[in-house]
Scaffold this motif. Structure first.
Motif, PDB file in Angstrom:
ATOM      1  N   LEU A 167      -0.439  -0.057   0.451  1.00  0.00           N
ATOM      2  CA  LEU A 167      -0.505  -0.140   1.930  1.00  0.00           C
ATOM      3  C   LEU A 167      -1.639  -1.051   2.407  1.00  0.00           C
ATOM      4  CD1 LEU A 167       0.707   1.170   4.606  1.00  0.00           C
ATOM      5  CD2 LEU A 167      -1.263   2.691   4.524  1.00  0.00           C
ATOM      6  N   PHE A 168      -2.826  -0.889   1.779  1.00  0.00           N
ATOM      7  CA  PHE A 168      -3.980  -1.686   2.217  1.00  0.00           C
ATOM      8  C   PHE A 168      -4.064  -3.022   1.471  1.00  0.00           C
ATOM      9  CE2 PHE A 168      -6.868   2.098   3.677  1.00  0.00           C
ATOM     10  CZ  PHE A 168      -6.042   2.277   4.775  1.00  0.00           C
ATOM     11  N   GLU A 185     -11.224  -2.504   7.817  1.00  0.00           N
ATOM     12  CA  GLU A 185     -12.245  -2.950   6.858  1.00  0.00           C
ATOM     13  C   GLU A 185     -11.620  -3.589   5.622  1.00  0.00           C
ATOM     14  OE1 GLU A 185     -15.637   0.341   7.996  1.00  0.00           O
ATOM     15  OE2 GLU A 185     -14.880   0.310   5.927  1.00  0.00           O
ATOM     16  N   GLU A 186     -10.435  -3.123   5.251  1.00  0.00           N
ATOM     17  CA  GLU A 186      -9.749  -3.698   4.078  1.00  0.00           C
ATOM     18  C   GLU A 186      -8.995  -4.976   4.435  1.00  0.00           C
ATOM     19  OE1 GLU A 186     -10.303  -2.795   1.075  1.00  0.00           O
ATOM     20  OE2 GLU A 186     -11.461  -1.024   1.630  1.00  0.00           O
ATOM     21  N   GLY A 187      -9.147  -5.396   5.687  1.00  0.00           N
ATOM     22  CA  GLY A 187      -8.573  -6.681   6.088  1.00  0.00           C
ATOM     23  C   GLY A 187      -7.134  -6.617   6.561  1.00  0.00           C
ATOM     24  N   CYS A 188      -6.640  -5.429   6.842  1.00  0.00           N
ATOM     25  CA  CYS A 188      -5.241  -5.297   7.293  1.00  0.00           C
ATOM     26  C   CYS A 188      -5.113  -5.609   8.782  1.00  0.00           C
ATOM     27  CB  CYS A 188      -4.743  -3.874   7.060  1.00  0.00           C
ATOM     28  SG  CYS A 188      -4.864  -3.344   5.342  1.00  0.00           S
ATOM     29  N   ASP A 189      -3.960  -6.152   9.153  1.00  0.00           N
ATOM     30  CA  ASP A 189      -3.594  -6.267  10.568  1.00  0.00           C
ATOM     31  C   ASP A 189      -2.900  -4.969  10.938  1.00  0.00           C
ATOM     32  OD1 ASP A 189      -4.533  -8.791  11.037  1.00  0.00           O
ATOM     33  OD2 ASP A 189      -2.676  -9.768  10.398  1.00  0.00           O
ATOM     34  N   VAL A 190      -3.513  -4.222  11.829  1.00  0.00           N
ATOM     35  CA  VAL A 190      -2.988  -2.893  12.147  1.00  0.00           C
ATOM     36  C   VAL A 190      -2.497  -2.852  13.585  1.00  0.00           C
ATOM     37  CG1 VAL A 190      -3.454  -0.418  12.069  1.00  0.00           C
ATOM     38  CG2 VAL A 190      -4.724  -1.955  10.581  1.00  0.00           C
ATOM     39  N   TYR A 191      -1.318  -2.298  13.765  1.00  0.00           N
ATOM     40  CA  TYR A 191      -0.714  -2.127  15.090  1.00  0.00           C
ATOM     41  C   TYR A 191      -0.451  -0.640  15.296  1.00  0.00           C
ATOM     42  CZ  TYR A 191       0.000  -7.155  15.001  1.00  0.00           C
ATOM     43  OH  TYR A 191      -0.212  -8.510  14.937  1.00  0.00           O
ATOM     44  N   ALA A 192      -1.087  -0.081  16.300  1.00  0.00           N
ATOM     45  CA  ALA A 192      -0.900   1.342  16.592  1.00  0.00           C
ATOM     46  C   ALA A 192       0.066   1.482  17.761  1.00  0.00           C
ATOM     47  CB  ALA A 192      -2.229   1.982  16.933  1.00  0.00           C
ATOM     48  N   PHE A 228      -6.837  12.862   5.322  1.00  0.00           N
ATOM     49  CA  PHE A 228      -5.563  12.828   4.605  1.00  0.00           C
ATOM     50  C   PHE A 228      -5.449  11.729   3.554  1.00  0.00           C
ATOM     51  CE2 PHE A 228      -3.501   9.140   6.592  1.00  0.00           C
ATOM     52  CZ  PHE A 228      -4.205   9.008   7.766  1.00  0.00           C
ATOM     53  N   PHE A 229      -6.535  10.977   3.342  1.00  0.00           N
ATOM     54  CA  PHE A 229      -6.421   9.896   2.351  1.00  0.00           C
ATOM     55  C   PHE A 229      -7.794   9.520   1.797  1.00  0.00           C
ATOM     56  CE2 PHE A 229      -8.230   6.073   4.283  1.00  0.00           C
ATOM     57  CZ  PHE A 229      -8.462   6.540   5.558  1.00  0.00           C
ATOM     58  N   ASP A 230      -7.772   8.816   0.699  1.00  0.00           N
ATOM     59  CA  ASP A 230      -8.972   8.193   0.142  1.00  0.00           C
ATOM     60  C   ASP A 230      -8.707   6.696   0.030  1.00  0.00           C
ATOM     61  OD1 ASP A 230     -10.608  10.558  -0.533  1.00  0.00           O
ATOM     62  OD2 ASP A 230      -8.920  11.028  -1.847  1.00  0.00           O
ATOM     63  N   VAL A 231      -9.773   5.974  -0.132  1.00  0.00           N
ATOM     64  CA  VAL A 231      -9.618   4.548  -0.459  1.00  0.00           C
ATOM     65  C   VAL A 231     -10.071   4.378  -1.901  1.00  0.00           C
ATOM     66  CG1 VAL A 231     -10.307   2.185   0.072  1.00  0.00           C
ATOM     67  CG2 VAL A 231     -10.036   3.846   1.921  1.00  0.00           C
ATOM     68  N   ASP A 235      -7.399   0.321  -2.004  1.00  0.00           N
ATOM     69  CA  ASP A 235      -6.065   0.682  -1.526  1.00  0.00           C
ATOM     70  C   ASP A 235      -6.047   2.101  -0.965  1.00  0.00           C
ATOM     71  OD1 ASP A 235      -3.445   0.292  -0.871  1.00  0.00           O
ATOM     72  OD2 ASP A 235      -2.658   0.543  -2.907  1.00  0.00           O
ATOM     73  N   PHE A 236      -5.005   2.359  -0.252  1.00  0.00           N
ATOM     74  CA  PHE A 236      -4.779   3.643   0.399  1.00  0.00           C
ATOM     75  C   PHE A 236      -4.210   4.642  -0.613  1.00  0.00           C
ATOM     76  CE2 PHE A 236      -1.696   6.398   2.580  1.00  0.00           C
ATOM     77  CZ  PHE A 236      -2.452   6.929   3.609  1.00  0.00           C
ATOM     78  N   LEU A 237      -4.856   5.801  -0.697  1.00  0.00           N
ATOM     79  CA  LEU A 237      -4.375   6.825  -1.629  1.00  0.00           C
ATOM     80  C   LEU A 237      -4.207   8.126  -0.851  1.00  0.00           C
ATOM     81  CD1 LEU A 237      -3.810   7.328  -4.698  1.00  0.00           C
ATOM     82  CD2 LEU A 237      -6.122   8.274  -4.782  1.00  0.00           C
ATOM     83  N   PRO A 238      -2.960   8.504  -0.539  1.00  0.00           N
ATOM     84  CA  PRO A 238      -2.781   9.699   0.293  1.00  0.00           C
ATOM     85  C   PRO A 238      -3.142  10.976  -0.438  1.00  0.00           C
ATOM     86  CG  PRO A 238      -0.649   8.801  -0.353  1.00  0.00           C
ATOM     87  CD  PRO A 238      -1.684   7.865  -0.880  1.00  0.00           C
TER      88      PRO A 238
END
Lengths: 221, 360
Positions: A68-69, A130-137, A45-48, A52-55
Motif C-alpha cells: 500500500l505504501f 511521510e512514506e511519499g504516497c499521494d493520499v486522497y481522503a 490498526f497498523f504498523d509501518v 510499508d503498511f502492515l495491518p
C-alpha cells in the motif's frame, strides 16, 4: 500484492465498499478495499515495517494491502470519516448531560479530541504522507443522526483541515449530493434495508469519478 | 491572682511550640473552625498553590468538585494541556480577590461580562485567561462561548459546594482604566499588547482586598446560604513587582496584606476559616527548607508537609481522612454503553464489508 495493472489503492471502512464495488464493476484494477469497520480504524490498526503498511487487523482481507505504501499508487481512503461516533460520544457524554450546546467546545479542543479518539486515523494519514504516497481522503456520505449531525459535520470539517495541513487531498462530492442543510439527498441513500448510514453505489461512482479526475488517473472505458 | 498567660497551652508559647521541637514536629498549627468531611463537596480556586490543595484532597478521598469536566474523548494528558481539572472551573489562576469578585459577579449575573478580547496571528485570546487554550481561540464568538461554560461552572460551584477553598495569591494587578476590567496578568506579558494609556497598575490595599473577598462571600451566601469558605494564602513570592519597591519588600507587603485579610475575614464571618499554609512554608523555623533553589517554587516536600498539617487538623476534630494508600487510584470513567441504535449501525457496517468480500 501490487501489479502493474493496478491504477490506485483503496482503503477504509464500510464506506469504501461501494467504491470498490463500482471500480470492480468497471474493471478498474486496484489494490486493497475495505479493511475494517470505523471503530477499528479509529484505533491503532497498523504498523509501518520497511516503509510499508502492515495491518494489525484480523481477516483474509488484511493480506490485500501489501505494498500500500510502497507501490507508488495514489491512495483513496475513507479512513477516519466516521465522525458520527465521536460526535455521538460527545453528545451523550458531555453536551446533553450538562445542557450545553455544541458551541461550548473550541475547535482546538475538538481537534485534540480527534487526535486522542482517533489515533489510528491520524497516524495512518501522517504515515502515508511521510512514506511519499499521494493520499486522497473521501468525505463521508453526510448521513448522520439529527441530534449530533451538526457536531459530526463540524468534526469532519476539522479533520479534513488537519489532513490538508498534512498534505492529504480531499475528494468532495458534497455539492452535488447534499441538500441545503448539508444532508445526503435521499436519492443517494443505499437501498439496503435498515441501513441509516451508507450511501448508494451512485454516490460511490461519483466519488470514484471525482478521485480519478483529481488524481489524473486515466482509465480505459 | 493568676494572670491570663499562666494557664495557656504549650502551643501558645514560642519556646515550647516552635523553638524547642524539630520544625517538622511542630503540630497543632490549625484548629478547624468547622469540620470539612470527605462527604462535603469541595470546590477549589485561586493562585497556583491552590492546585496542590485540589490534588491532595482528591488523593485523600475528598469530594472535590470538577464543575467543568473535560470532554470524555480527551486523554488525561490533553485535558491537562487545556487546563481541565486544575481548579473546579477552568479560569486558570485567580491571583487576586478583585479578579475573583469579577468572575463571581459575572457568573451570578450581577454584571455583564466584559467584551474585550486579544488577537495575535489571527487567533483570539481571553484577557482573563490568555493561556487557557494553547494557541488561543479561532474566533471571538468561540472565546465568549467557552467563557460562558466557565461562568456556568463557577455558578455551579458556588451554588452546590459545601466548602469553597480559595488561595489568595497577590495584591498587584492590572486594570483597564476605561472599562474597569481586571486582568489576570499584565497585558503584553503572556498575551495582549500593553497600552500605557489604558492599562493601569493597581496594588490593592487591605480595605480593597478585604472588601472584594467579603463581597464574594456575601454573593455566595445569597445563592448558597450554607456555603463555607476556607481561605489560604499562597507562600509563593512575587515573580516581579511593578510597585517600584524592591521585590522582596513588595512580596512582604502583598503577603502581609493577604494574610491579615484572610485572618480578619475568618474572625468576622462564622462561615469562613483560615488555614495557615503560608506560615507552614515561610515561617522562621522552616528556614526556607521548603523552597526550590530559586527561593520561590515550593518543593514537593513542602506541599506534602502543608497538606499533612491540613489533614492532621481535620483529624483533630474527628474527621475521617483516607491516606493516599487507602484511596483507590482514580481510573478512567467507564466508557458509555452504546445504544441499541449504535450497535445496529455497527452491524450494518460489518455486513457491508462482509458482503463486499463475499465472492458469491
Amino acid at each position: 500484492m501490487p501489479t502493474d495493472d493496478h491504477r490506485f489503492a483503496l482503503i477504509g471502512d464500510s464506506n469504501s465498499a461501494g467504491i470498490g464495488r463500482v471500480a470492480r464493476s468497471r474493471g478498474i484494477p486496484f489494490l486493497g478495499g475495505p479493511l475494517s469497520n470505523g471503530i477499528t480504524l479509529d484505533g491503532d490498526f497498523f504498523d509501518v515495517e520497511d516503509g510499508d503498511f502492515l495491518p494489525r487487523v484480523d481477516g483474509p482481507q488484511a493480506a490485500g494491502f501489501t505494498g500500500l505504501f510502497k507501490a507508488g499508487l495514489p491512495i483513496l481512503s475513507t479512513v477516519g470519516f466516521n465522525t458520527q461516533r465521536i460526535a455521538q460520544e460527545l453528545h451523550h457524554g458531555f453536551y446533553r448531560p450538562r445542557g450545553l450546546d455544541h458551541s461550548a467546545l473550541s475547535d482546538n479542543v475538538l481537534r485534540q479530541a480527534i487526535e486522542d479518539y482517533k489515533p489510528g486515523t491520524v497516524k495512518f494519514y501522517r504515515a502515508a504522507v511521510e512514506e511519499g504516497c499521494d493520499v486522497y481522503a473521501v468525505y463521508s456520505p453526510q448521513r448522520f443522526p439529527e441530534p449530533w449531525m451538526a457536531l459530526a459535520l463540524r468534526l469532519e470539517r476539522l479533520l479534513s483541515g488537519m489532513l490538508v495541513e498534512m498534505g492529504v487531498s480531499l475528494v468532495d462530492v458534497r455539492p452535488e449530493t447534499t441538500d441545503e442543510a448539508g444532508r445526503l439527498r435521499p436519492e443517494f441513500f443505499t437501498e439496503r434495508e435498515n441501513d441509516q448510514t451508507h450511501a448508494s453505489d451512485v454516490w460511490s461512482a461519483m466519488v470514484l469519478d471525482r478521485f480519478l479526475d483529481d488524481a489524473g488517473i486515466g482509465v480505459m472505458a | 491572682m493568676k494572670n491570663p498567660y499562666q494557664d495557656l497551652p504549650a502551643t501558645a508559647y514560642w519556646r515550647t511550640a516552635v523553638a524547642d521541637p524539630d520544625a517538622l514536629d511542630i503540630t497543632g498549627l490549625w484548629q478547624p473552625k468547622f469540620p470539612i468531611t470527605m462527604t462535603d463537596q469541595t470546590a477549589t480556586s485561586g493562585s497556583c498553590f491552590a492546585q496542590h490543595i485540589s490534588r491532595a484532597m482528591q488523593n485523600h478521598g475528598f469530594r472535590w468538585m470538577d464543575c467543568e469536566p473535560a470532554p470524555p474523548v480527551l486523554s488525561p494528558e490533553s485535558a491537562k494541556t487545556f487546563n481541565y481539572g486544575v481548579f473546579s472551573f477552568r479560569t486558570g489562576n485567580i491571583y487576586t480577590t478583585t479578579l475573583l469578585r469579577q468572575w463571581v459577579r459575572w457568573a451570578l449575573e450581577e454584571e455583564v461580562p466584559d467584551s474585550e478580547h486579544w488577537e495575535r496571528d489571527g487567533r483570539v485570546f481571553d484577557p482573563l485567561r490568555p493561556q487557557i487554550e494553547p494557541g488561543g481561540f479561532s474566533s471571538v464568538e468561540e472565546m465568549h462561548g467557552a467563557r460562558a461554560v466557565t461562568l456556568a461552572a463557577i455558578r455551579e460551584a458556588l451554588v452546590s459546594s459545601d466548602v469553597f477553598v480559595f488561595t489568595l495569591g497577590l495584591t498587584e494587578s492590572w486594570r483597564n482604566s476605561e472599562t474597569g476590567l481586571v486582568y489576570s496578568n499584565c497585558p503584553g506579558t503572556i498575551g495582549g499588547e500593553f497600552d500605557a494609556a489604558r492599562h493601569v497598575f493597581a496594588n490593592d490595599t487591605y480595605p480593597e482586598v478585604y472588601a472584594a473577598m467579603a463581597d464574594v462571600i456575601e454573593m455566595a451566601k445569597v445563592v448558597n446560604p450554607a456555603i463555607r469558605f476556607l481561605l489560604t494564602v499562597s507562600p509563593v513570592p512575587l515573580t516581579a513587582t511593578a510597585s517600584g519597591q524592591h521585590v522582596l519588600a513588595a512580596t512582604t507587603y502583598s503577603k502581609s496584606t493577604l494574610r491579615a485579610v484572610a485572618g480578619d475575614l475568618a474572625n468576622a464571618f462564622p462561615n469562613v476559616d483560615y488555614f495557615p499554609s503560608y506560615e507552614i512554608i515561610t515561617a522562621v523555623p522552616y528556614q526556607g527548607r521548603f523552597f526550590e533553589p530559586n527561593l520561590r517554587s515550593v518543593r514537593p516536600e513542602g506541599v506534602a508537609h502543608v497538606m499533612s498539617q491540613f489533614f492532621a487538623g481535620l483529624r483533630s476534630v474527628g474527621v475521617e481522612v483516607h491516606t493516599e494508600d487507602q484511596q483507590q487510584t482514580p481510573t478512567a470513567p467507564p466508557r458509555r454503553v452504546p445504544t441499541e441504535e449504535e450497535t445496529a449501525d455497527d452491524v450494518v457496517c460489518e455486513d457491508e464489508i462482509l458482503e463486499y468480500y463475499n465472492a458469491h
